[in-house]
Motif scaffolding. Sequence first.
Motif, short mmCIF file in Angstrom:
data_model
loop_
_atom_site.label_atom_id
_atom_site.label_comp_id
_atom_site.label_asym_id
_atom_site.label_seq_id
_atom_site.Cartn_x
_atom_site.Cartn_y
_atom_site.Cartn_z
N LEU A 1 73.95 69.73 60.55
CA LEU A 1 73.57 68.51 61.27
C LEU A 1 74.71 67.49 61.18
O LEU A 1 75.01 66.81 62.16
N ALA A 2 75.34 67.42 60.03
CA ALA A 2 76.46 66.49 59.88
C ALA A 2 77.61 66.88 60.80
O ALA A 2 78.22 66.02 61.45
N ILE A 3 77.89 68.17 60.87
CA ILE A 3 78.97 68.63 61.76
C ILE A 3 78.61 68.37 63.22
O ILE A 3 79.44 67.93 64.02
N ALA A 4 77.36 68.60 63.56
CA ALA A 4 76.92 68.37 64.95
C ALA A 4 77.06 66.90 65.31
O ALA A 4 77.48 66.55 66.42
N GLU A 5 76.73 66.04 64.37
CA GLU A 5 76.86 64.60 64.64
C GLU A 5 78.33 64.21 64.80
O GLU A 5 78.70 63.49 65.74
N LEU A 6 79.14 64.73 63.90
CA LEU A 6 80.58 64.46 63.96
C LEU A 6 81.14 64.85 65.33
O LEU A 6 81.85 64.07 65.99
N LEU A 7 80.84 66.06 65.77
CA LEU A 7 81.42 66.53 67.03
C LEU A 7 80.79 65.87 68.24
O LEU A 7 81.47 65.57 69.22
N SER A 8 79.48 65.64 68.20
CA SER A 8 78.89 65.05 69.39
C SER A 8 79.30 63.59 69.53
O SER A 8 79.49 63.09 70.65
N ASP A 9 79.49 62.91 68.41
CA ASP A 9 80.04 61.54 68.48
C ASP A 9 81.44 61.56 69.11
O ASP A 9 81.77 60.73 69.96
N ALA A 10 82.24 62.51 68.66
CA ALA A 10 83.61 62.59 69.19
C ALA A 10 83.60 62.97 70.67
O ALA A 10 84.39 62.44 71.46
N LEU A 11 82.68 63.86 71.04
CA LEU A 11 82.58 64.25 72.45
C LEU A 11 82.18 63.06 73.31
O LEU A 11 82.67 62.89 74.43
N ALA A 12 81.30 62.24 72.78
CA ALA A 12 80.83 61.08 73.53
C ALA A 12 81.97 60.12 73.81
O ALA A 12 81.95 59.37 74.79
N LYS A 13 82.98 60.15 72.94
CA LYS A 13 84.11 59.22 73.10
C LYS A 13 85.20 59.78 74.01
O LYS A 13 86.12 59.05 74.38
N THR A 14 85.14 61.08 74.36
CA THR A 14 86.20 61.65 75.19
C THR A 14 85.95 61.38 76.66
O THR A 14 84.83 61.16 77.08
N THR B 1 88.45 68.87 71.31
CA THR B 1 87.95 67.74 70.51
C THR B 1 88.23 67.97 69.03
O THR B 1 88.66 67.07 68.30
N VAL B 2 87.99 69.18 68.60
CA VAL B 2 88.25 69.54 67.20
C VAL B 2 89.74 69.37 66.89
O VAL B 2 90.11 68.81 65.85
N GLU B 3 90.56 69.82 67.81
CA GLU B 3 92.01 69.69 67.61
C GLU B 3 92.42 68.23 67.53
O GLU B 3 93.20 67.82 66.67
N LYS B 4 91.83 67.45 68.43
CA LYS B 4 92.15 66.03 68.48
C LYS B 4 91.76 65.32 67.19
O LYS B 4 92.44 64.40 66.73
N LEU B 5 90.66 65.78 66.61
CA LEU B 5 90.21 65.19 65.34
C LEU B 5 91.06 65.67 64.17
O LEU B 5 90.90 65.20 63.05
N GLY B 6 91.92 66.65 64.45
CA GLY B 6 92.82 67.12 63.39
C GLY B 6 92.25 68.22 62.52
O GLY B 6 92.79 68.53 61.46
#
Lengths: 557, 557
Positions: A544-557, A355-360
């Motif tokens: 918390l901001a990083i957690a939101e960023l990644l969990s939002d992205a995870l929710a979309k995968t 997910t991190v890779e996908k987000l660039g």
Amino acid sequence: MWKQAASRKADSVNALIPHEWRIPSPPSNQEQVDITGSYVQQFLSAQEIEITEADAAFIAKKTASGEWTAVDVTKAFCHRAALAHQLLNCLHEIFFEDAIAHAQKLDEELASSKRPAGPLHGVPVSLKDQFHVRGVDTTMGYVGWIGTFQGEVGTGKDKVFESEMVRELRAAGAVLYCKTAVPHTLMSGETINNIIGYVWNPKNRNLSAGGSSGGEGALIGLKGSPLGFGTDIGGSIRIPSAFCGVFGIRPSAGRLPYEGMANSMDGQNSILSVVGPLASSVQSLRLAVQAILAQQPWLHDPLVLELPWRSKEEQLILDAAKGATGRLAFGVFTYDEVVAIHPPVARAVDIVVKTVEKLGHELVQWKPPSHDRIFQIGLKTWFYDSGADVQKAFELSGEPQASQVSSLYGAKGRPMDAVQIAENNVLKREIQKEYMDYWNSTQDQTGTGRPVDAIIAPCAPFAAARPNGYTYVGYTLFVNVLDYTSVVIPVTQVDKSIDKALDNFQPISELDKATQATYDPDIYDGAHVSVQLVGRRLQEEKMLAIAELLSDALAKT
Amino acid sequence: MWKQAASRKADSVNALIPHEWRIPSPPSNQEQVDITGSYVQQFLSAQEIEITEADAAFIAKKTASGEWTAVDVTKAFCHRAALAHQLLNCLHEIFFEDAIAHAQKLDEELASSKRPAGPLHGVPVSLKDQFHVRGVDTTMGYVGWIGTFQGEVGTGKDKVFESEMVRELRAAGAVLYCKTAVPHTLMSGETINNIIGYVWNPKNRNLSAGGSSGGEGALIGLKGSPLGFGTDIGGSIRIPSAFCGVFGIRPSAGRLPYEGMANSMDGQNSILSVVGPLASSVQSLRLAVQAILAQQPWLHDPLVLELPWRSKEEQLILDAAKGATGRLAFGVFTYDEVVAIHPPVARAVDIVVKTVEKLGHELVQWKPPSHDRIFQIGLKTWFYDSGADVQKAFELSGEPQASQVSSLYGAKGRPMDAVQIAENNVLKREIQKEYMDYWNSTQDQTGTGRPVDAIIAPCAPFAAARPNGYTYVGYTLFVNVLDYTSVVIPVTQVDKSIDKALDNFQPISELDKATQATYDPDIYDGAHVSVQLVGRRLQEEKMLAIAELLSDALAKT
């Protein structure tokens, strides 16, 4: 004697569950392994489901606007919490009536003033049974503490004294309605005591809900609470969060007020236990932290730092999320060179990495100073007094220690002396410095101009512990030794068709072997799998901001 | 054996003073009691006097602009420091040549780049002999530490390893040129050891320069340094500041980096020693704190908090100073109900009180929780290891303990155990909470809408201690127990025609009697008298602003 006292206490709490909320014949764990989702929904009205499946941040908006009444919200969570307790043993104290009365008052005040009581107006909040709340016991799972104040009789404080954060939560408009189960001593990654028994994992009742904030994990995992507070001295917020598929943050020491809470080994100050929220969304964690900080806890708890919520610390991350600024950089590790993780946990880390890779964003292989050394330093702090404090609590009633605890504190010994303690404190500071220097050094490996922003790491070797199977706490304890900020996010579920046991695992120790041996795809199937995102000290806003960023992205995968 | 080692060391340091800076036959203390002002000026050129009587904030402007060269500034302070040492025994290490070479480099870089190296460009900074600086010893006054690294041989660190703040000071452009005397063990309010002997007070050589940062106090008091750093675990920055008539701040723990410094009883973490600046003006203290914080010490010292300089915390005070906003409120006390203060100290507090009244601010009689209880809790932390650590240091050489120290650590005993230490930690937190609640409660007594902004208090029962007369440290130690911010400001001098001994003093204890008995107007005449301004935890910005406000006003009275 202690058995009677324990069952009297358990019965008295169960008796507080209204008849209409009782499950006539609850299924055995084997009959109903997963009690989340449709299983628990069968006992609830459509409105109750709508309310309880919202997160605290959403609820706060609805109750502040009056669209939902605090009474309806409170009743819905009381109901679902009652169901959770009957199926999971997750509650120590129930005060639904007080809660509903409080909610009623909030509704009336909102109606007349048109102003919500605070940022948590009408939001039900559950509390680990270390918080003192007027009207109910704080047993911390000890039979000998029933009807006392932390084991002491005649202080005049029992059922009257309240912890500082309780005052602050009320001032923020929260509705308190129950206190949740802990392992006696608090020093276990599973939750068990002689009053309520064993706390099960709502998603998979073959497994533990974790500990020591296990009641919180179980309750929030079943959506019987939108927001709760636990404590963490070695993983006790993060472990139940990870096991039960909820979000949780272990703030650094001094960020949130611990003042006036019950604790084990109080006065051990090499590694302080910290308090922090667990919830069903990152937004709810943020709301909780902001609500407490708005109360200026540094004016009421001498150990809290004057650090109001720092919006600009989030900005870098929020900007990166929008692609407005440069990339973020993450360290990642899946093995601490002490105990290997189970296949589903490795897969969860891999999902986050992809997910991190996908987000660039960037990834750096994390090769820190020895986690084993860190683990040994941390573990030592748990034995400064050689168990004297917790043994005293057991002796009050003569109750036995659960095996999860007796392996640590079963035998009596001599407390360490000042010279030994000072030595450990110096070792701790030295490894903190070494780790800090390593973290700084990653600046040369990232293309961001900064050292890594966070580490992606397992929370435990397993998705959740099997009963009596919490073999190793090093994956969480290192964060406490370093006093870092860590947020747990759920990632996936165990899938027995994918997550096969390792064929030719080569253990490096008996501990490693025993830990890997507990993995069984059939037993674990469906269990939540989570990771932790570890940031530097006092980085709650950023993490918390990083957690939101990644969990939002995870929710979309 | 130890005597020879000690005098060899002392001689080798003295040998580093250039011949032209030597005082042919220094007068005895009796012959020349006060060596400040015209006495010391006789040995200096007009330019040297102009430079050394400027404060660090002023010097920084001159050197940054190139109006003064760093070399001239450095040489002037080296010269005056050399004079101070010959008259007061205030130095442990001299590295004037390195300093002048560094200054030369700074001048060249400024000439070519037109940009100063940092906020302390070319400012000479003296350091208490706990800082490790390459090229010289850190003895901390122990004969057994000469030629070692903190008493250890073969670490490869001696004369190479540097403390974190040394790196940061260099990065800020400071010129390091000497390390200053401490009492062996650091645990005394007077400065004495077997290497340099006794450190005298420059304003009155009947009296002590204070301790444990006594070399700093003496040196800055004679203007042999514009800015220095000391440490404080019970008053060790504030006591020499007060005795020598200079400004000093005891920041709260975690504000400035202690990483990599030598210390006594390292690893005792109930009350942490803190590092902080001493200087000849408040503006210089502010410059020093800002310069260090600009280096982001929280990225290099795991115990430092991420708290950059907070300008808005000063604003309330600056606005009040201009009369732009409401008044400030001060608590005041002159008696801690344990030991009574000497008449000149009472007069100094009274002068400050009258100044506050004149400025139109409010005063509240400070009636806090028991300072005796606080004192006992604090004192206990000094004896956790029963002296084991410092005794080991004495045993390295076989040197005797000075009487100021042997009264504390002369006898061997058993270290306290984890249970006793935890108990003291809990008592400490409880009194911190109680004091905090008391502080909050003063909101009802002020007309400002806030609790008091600061407390005006004595720093010690005496203007300065007489040799072997440091009877009681409670007036400073309470601040360390509470972890408050405290700034010392000079107020007046003892005037034997005004400050008569008390006629019919009624002591409440032998300690009280013995303390008051040391006051003799003839002995004390001319000595500096100071007070401390105590603020809540981590209020460095606010307290420096208050100190500036009041010292400016005092200067005008």
